[in-house]
Write a protein that holds these residues in place. Structure first.
Motif: not given
Length: 401
Positions: A153-155, A176-184, A189-190, A194-196
C-alpha cells in the motif's frame, strides 16, 4: 476544569481544531489530550522526507512548542483517555483525572492493522505510525541491509522507496496481483509495479505470509525471505473504541453528518476516524489522508461554535516515490469506475490518469505534472459527462471542460 471544549487526539487534526477555535473567537477553556509524549506533528513526513533524512524533526510539528501556552490551549500529552460519558459530559483519563466538557471533538485517528501470523507480535517486527517508529526504520535503512516490507500500500511502497534510496536491498510482499490494486485499479497499479521494479525492488505479488521468524518472512510455499528488518504495512483501522463504548453510531469509523457532528449533538469527530456524510457524493465516506486531517477539523471547530459549517472538499492526497511525484484528487470506490483515460506519456511517468463512470470524472491523478489539481477538482465537482478523447488530448486545456 469543567465546561471546556475538549479535543481527544493530539495529532494534526486535533491541533488544527484547537487553532481554528481560537481563530474563530472561542476564548473559553480548551483542552487538547494526546496519548503520545510528542506535541502534535504531521504524519506524512514519517514515510517520506523525515524517514529519508531530508526533513528536520522540528519541521514535522504543527505548531512551535510555545504556541499552546500562548493561545491558552491546555496540552496534556502522554495521557490516555479511557472513556467519556455523554450524559455527564465528562472525559476520564487513565490516571483517574476527569474533565468536564460542553463540546467534545474526537480526533483519535487510526491504528495499524497487525499481521496475525506466528511471530507477528515479535518486538523486532516494525509498524509505521509514530515518529519513534520512523526513527527505528531510518536507523535500519542503511547500505547492505535486507528489508522486507509486508504490504504494497502507500506506506509500504513509500518506505520501500526510502529504504532503496538509503542503499538497502528491499523485498516487498503483497497478497494482491499488483500493488495498490484495490485503490487504483489495474491500469494505474501497473505503473507503480513498474516503478519499483525499475529501482531494484524485489516485488513479489500474490504471495501469502505464514510466519515471521528471526531470519525473515516465511511464505505460503515454504520460501524464506531473509531480512534484517521486517516492516508490516497492511492498512489501518479507525480508532473507534471510545465512541463505541459511549454508544455513538459507528460504522467503518465514527458516523457524522456533513457538519462533523456525531449521533450525540455535543460530540464531533474529524480526521481518519470520521466516516462523514459528504454532500458531493451523497453518502458517508472515510478518507485516511493528510488533507482530511488538515481541513475537516476546521469544519468541526466551527460547527462546535454553532456556525453552519459544512465539509464538502474534494478528497486529495499525494505521494513521492523515487522519481515519481503524484497528486490524487477525487474519490473512487473499488470497482466503481468503468474506464481509465490517460493524458500524457505513461511510460515516461509524466501523465494524468482520470477514472470515469458513465462519462463523468470521479478522480484524477497527476504524475510528475504540476499545477493541475484545481481543474481536476473542478472536473470531479462538476459531475458533467466529458468527451474521453478530448480528455486524453494534452492540447485541450483542462479548464475548458
Amino acid at each position: 476544569m469543567d465546561a471546556a471544549y475538549v479535543i481527544v487526539g493530539a495529532g494534526l487534526a486535533g491541533a488544527k481544531a484547537a487553532e481554528t477555535l481560537r481563530e474563530e473567537g472561542y476564548d473559553g477553556p480548551l483542552v487538547l489530550i494526546g496519548a503520545e509524549a510528542e506535541r502534535p506533528y504531521e504524519r506524512p513526513p514519517l514515510s517520506k522526507g523525515y524517514l529519508m533524512g531530508r526533513t528536520a524533526r522540528e519541521k514535522i510539528y504543527v505548531h512551535p512548542a510555545e504556541w499552546y501556552a500562548e493561545h491558552e490551549v491546555y496540552l496534556r500529552l502522554d495521557s490516555t483517555v479511557t472513556a467519556f460519558d455523554p450524559t455527564a459530559h465528562r472525559v476520564t483519563l487513565a490516571d483517574g483525572v476527569t474533565v468536564g466538557y460542553s463540546k467534545l471533538l474526537l480526533t483519535t485517528g487510526a491504528t495499524p492493522r497487525r499481521l496475525r501470523v506466528p511471530g507477528g507480535e515479535r518486538a523486532e517486527v516494525l509498524y509505521l505510525r509514530t515518529v519513534q517508529d520512523s526513527d527505528r526504520l531510518r536507523a535500519a535503512f542503511r547500505p547492505g541491509a535486507r528489508i522486507a516490507v509486508v504490504g504494497a500500500g502507500w506506506i509500504g511502497l513509500e518506505a520501500a522507496a526510502a529504504a532503496r534510496e538509503a542503499g538497502a536491498s528491499v523485498t516487498v510482499l503483497e497478497a494482491a496481483e499488483l500493488p495498490l490494486l484495490r485503490v487504483l485499479g489495474r491500469e494505474v497499479a501497473e505503473v507503480f509495479a513498474a516503478l519499483h521494479r525499475a529501482h531494484g525492488v524485489d516485488l513479489r505479488l500474490g504471495v501469502q505470509i505464514t510466519e515471521l521468524t528471526e531470519q525473515g518472512v516465511r511464505l505460503g510455499d515454504g520460501t524464506l525471505v531473509e531480512a534484517d528488518t521486517v516492516l508490516v504495512g497492511v492498512g489501518v483501522a479507525p480508532d473507534t473504541a471510545l465512541a463505541e463504548a459511549a454508544g455513538l453510531a459507528v460504522d467503518n469509523g465514527i458516523r457524522t453528518d456533513e457538519h462533523l457532528r456525531t449521533s450525540d449533538p455535543d460530540v464531533f469527530a474529524a480526521g481518519d476516524v470520521a466516516n462523514a456524510f459528504h454532500p458531493l457524493f451523497g453518502r458517508p465516506i472515510r478518507v485516511e489522508h493528510w488533507a482530511n486531517a488538515l481541513h475537516q477539523p476546521r469544519t468541526a471547530a466551527r460547527s462546535m461554535l454553532g456556525q453552519d459549517a459544512v465539509h464538502d472538499r474534494v478528497p486529495y492526497f499525494f505521494t513521492d516515490q523515487f522519481d515519481l511525484g503524484m497528486e490524487y484528487t477525487g474519490y473512487v470506490e473499488p470497482g466503481a469506475y468503468d474506464r481509465v483515460v490517460f493524458r500524457g506519456d505513461v511510460g515516461a511517468r509524466t501523465f494524468i490518469a482520470f477514472w470515469l463512470a458513465g462519462g463523468r470524472v470521479l478522480a484524477g491523478m497527476n504524475v510528475n505534472v504540476w499545477d493541475v489539481t484545481d481543474p481536476i477538482r473542478d472536473l470531479v465537482r462538476g459531475g458533467r459527462p466529458v468527451d474521453p478523447a478530448a480528455l486524453a488530448d494534452p492540447d485541450v486545456p483542462l479548464d475548458q471542460f
